[in-house]
Write a protein that holds these residues in place. Structure first.
Motif, PDB file in Angstrom:
ATOM      1  N   VAL A  64      -3.342  16.722 -14.025  1.00 33.39           N
ATOM      2  CA  VAL A  64      -2.143  17.381 -14.540  1.00 33.39           C
ATOM      3  C   VAL A  64      -2.045  17.081 -16.030  1.00 33.39           C
ATOM      4  O   VAL A  64      -2.156  15.925 -16.456  1.00 33.39           O
ATOM      5  N   ILE A  65      -1.862  18.118 -16.819  1.00 32.29           N
ATOM      6  CA  ILE A  65      -1.824  17.976 -18.274  1.00 32.29           C
ATOM      7  C   ILE A  65      -0.609  18.706 -18.843  1.00 32.29           C
ATOM      8  O   ILE A  65      -0.034  19.591 -18.203  1.00 32.29           O
ATOM      9  N   GLY A  66      -0.227  18.324 -20.040  1.00 31.06           N
ATOM     10  CA  GLY A  66       0.800  19.049 -20.770  1.00 31.06           C
ATOM     11  C   GLY A  66       0.141  19.967 -21.780  1.00 31.06           C
ATOM     12  O   GLY A  66      -0.799  19.566 -22.476  1.00 31.06           O
ATOM     13  N   LEU A  67       0.599  21.212 -21.844  1.00 34.44           N
ATOM     14  CA  LEU A  67       0.046  22.182 -22.782  1.00 34.44           C
ATOM     15  C   LEU A  67       1.147  22.664 -23.727  1.00 34.44           C
ATOM     16  O   LEU A  67       2.316  22.748 -23.340  1.00 34.44           O
ATOM     17  N   PRO A  68       0.783  22.984 -24.968  1.00 38.34           N
ATOM     18  CA  PRO A  68       1.791  23.441 -25.935  1.00 38.34           C
ATOM     19  C   PRO A  68       2.526  24.675 -25.441  1.00 38.34           C
ATOM     20  O   PRO A  68       1.917  25.593 -24.875  1.00 38.34           O
ATOM     21  N   ILE A 119       7.918  13.569 -18.274  1.00 37.77           N
ATOM     22  CA  ILE A 119       7.346  13.829 -16.943  1.00 37.77           C
ATOM     23  C   ILE A 119       6.029  13.060 -16.832  1.00 37.77           C
ATOM     24  O   ILE A 119       5.176  13.155 -17.718  1.00 37.77           O
ATOM     25  N   SER A 120       5.846  12.319 -15.760  1.00 34.70           N
ATOM     26  CA  SER A 120       4.617  11.571 -15.537  1.00 34.70           C
ATOM     27  C   SER A 120       3.573  12.455 -14.859  1.00 34.70           C
ATOM     28  O   SER A 120       3.790  12.952 -13.754  1.00 34.70           O
ATOM     29  N   ALA A 121       2.432  12.622 -15.517  1.00 30.95           N
ATOM     30  CA  ALA A 121       1.338  13.402 -14.916  1.00 30.95           C
ATOM     31  C   ALA A 121       0.849  12.728 -13.636  1.00 30.95           C
ATOM     32  O   ALA A 121       0.525  13.401 -12.651  1.00 30.95           O
ATOM     33  N   LYS A 122       0.795  11.414 -13.629  1.00 32.32           N
ATOM     34  CA  LYS A 122       0.263  10.673 -12.484  1.00 32.32           C
ATOM     35  C   LYS A 122       1.110  10.897 -11.233  1.00 32.32           C
ATOM     36  O   LYS A 122       0.582  11.015 -10.117  1.00 32.32           O
TER      37      LYS A 122
END
Length: 505
Positions: free
Chosen positions: A430-434, A410-413
């Protein structure tokens, strides 16, 4: 291109470039400031020669390692050019750095000299320099409003090799130590030339440097002034609305710095929609962070000027640059095109890789240098993107910004650009979290504009669904913050701080 400008761009060293421009435009102003000072190209060269002589009498020699941590002032530019005249190795350090980062930079480079502003904005830089634990402490010079001067007769010949490493710039770092980036006069001239030629500045223009001159953007902008022969307003402290009087008084025609600067100008414009914020402004420009396409349209529509955005980094100060000649679609949706001397390669995984004169020589750490280039000599940017048929670059995110949720990338941008269009979103990261179940979950961190109704996760997902975003990309977590954490140079969002704050599985 004007043959004179083409010749200037081929200068071997930064000093040679200044020498040529001073001869062509001796009485033309180049530096303006909020104290009413006006320095011409000829005066700038003469002051740099006197300061070079003063530094030489203090023991600074060709190859001497000279660190400086100074605000954006006339004296800072003169000092840097004086060091360029001597052929010293410069170690610029942005003023926001403190003991840990400064100490690391001084130790890593074994700096022999260190110029500081003394007490500035409530912080004592001299005291910091004196308390650092260094094996061989450098000679500390306070050069805020005065510089050493001497007899130019003592000076050796100016340097002629533009490919020697004479600049060590520092990345802002994340949770680890900053990286020292090795540059040459020619790499800085190549980067500044890209910026200058794309923007097509004119002698009657008035630019502005509202970011730290010690940032890699400093020489970028200085090269542009020397190539095209126009002046810039130096802003020691940038704030809005505080800096507006200076922009208006000096008739600034080009402003900017980064995406965050565009948003700041827009916020001020919206206080008086019917009155142009800066009457003379015709162009906003910058780089350093992604630009949502909608932000381009807002700037043009509300500020009444054009927007040319570019792509650069400490390791390659100018990679691509938007141009007023580009189409609206190209200016809104791309980062511009690379200059003739910049080769861009898109790797199989989508990473943008670079080869060209503006690319750095590596890092102070040989291990980092070895990992930074691929087997064909291309620099690994860590950014993802693609080139259009017209040669314009479209960035789609960072390698580390690719969120992998249940095996799907998934692209955060992509999500950020769609969320930026929501009226209750002032800025977003937008960030990815564990996540134990999904691997990573999508988290949107939002900074809301003043007076906006409180945003909910339901409102966010409804907006994204209506925009056509695939269901598996929808955020599962929303965090509202008063302000996104940013660095002090170009106000770039520091996502690692958000991951540290919200990354609890």
């Amino acid at each position: 291109m004007d043959p004179t400008i083409a010749t200037l761009g081929n200068s071997r060293t930064l000093w040679e470039l200044l020498d040529h421009r001073a001869a062509l435009s001796h009485d033309t102003p180049v530096l303006l400031d909020t104290e009413g000072r006006r320095v011409t190209f000829g005066e700038l060269r003469a002051a740099a020669v006197r300061t070079a002589a003063g530094l030489y009498e203090l023991g600074v020699r060709p190859g001497s390692r000279f660190a400086w941590q100074l605000p954006t002032r006339v004296e800072s530019v003169i000092l840097s050019l004086a060091l360029a005249r001597l052929g010293a190795v410069q170690v610029p350090i942005i003023p926001i750095y403190r003991d840990r980062e400064v100490g690391y930079a001084l130790r890593r480079t074994e700096a022999e000299f260190f110029a500081v502003p003394g007490l500035w904005r409530g912080f004592d830089y001299t005291a910091m320099a004196e308390r650092l634990e260094l094996a061989v402490p450098p000679l500390v010079l306070v050069t805020y409003d005065s510089l050493p001067e001497g007899d130019p007769a003592v000076l050796p010949a100016p340097p002629s090799d533009g490919t020697a490493v004479r600049w060590i710039y520092w990345t802002s770092g994340t949770t680890s130590d900053p990286k020292g980036v090795l540059h040459t006069d020619r790499s800085l001239i190549a980067g500044g030339s890209c910026l200058a030629h794309a923007l097509e500045m004119r002698p009657e223009d008035i630019g502005s440097i509202a970011f730290p001159f010690a940032h890699i953007g400093g020489p970028d902008y200085l090269v542009m002034l020397l190539l095209y022969g126009f002046p810039a307003l130096l802003l020691e402290q940038f704030s809005l609305p505080g800096s507006l009087d200076a922009y208006r008084t000096h008739g600034v025609t080009m402003a900017g710095g980064s995406t965050a600067f565009y948003s700041l100008f827009l916020a001020e414009q919206r206080k008086q929609p019917g009155v142009k914020l800066i009457p003379t402004l015709r162009l906003l420009s910058g780089g350093g962070a992604p630009k949502p396409p909608e932000l381009y349209h807002e700037v043009v529509r509300e500020l009444g000027c054009e927007l040319a955005h570019g792509y650069g980094m400490t390791e390659a100060p100018m990679i691509t640059m938007g141009s007023p000649r580009d189409t609206v679609e190209q200016r809104a949706g791309t980062e511009g095109r690379p200059p003739a001397g910049m080769e861009i390669r898109i790797a199989d995984d989508g990473e943008v890789r670079l080869r060209g004169e503006a690319v750095c020589q590596g890092y102070t750490d040989p291990a980092l240098s070895a990992a930074a280039f691929d087997d064909k000599g291309f620099f690994r940017t860590g950014d993802l993107g693609h080139l259009t048929e017209s040669g314009h670059l479209v960035l789609t995110g960072r390698l580390k910004d690719v969120i992998i949720r249940k095996g799907e990338n998934i692209s955060a941008k992509e999500i950020e650009e769609l969320l930026y269009e929501h009226p209750s979103v002032g800025d977003v990261a937008v960030i990815g979290l564990p996540d134990a179940e999904r691997g990573e979950r999508v988290c949107a961190v939002v900074e809301q504009p003043p007076g906006a109704p409180v945003l909910t996760l339901r409102a966010v997902t409804d907006h994204l669904r209506q925009a056509g975003l695939a269901v598996h990309k929808l955020p599962e977590q929303l965090e509202i913050v008063d302000a996104l954490p940013r660095n002090e140079a170009l106000r770039k969002v520091l996502k690692f701080k958000l991951r540290e704050r919200f990354g609890v599985a």
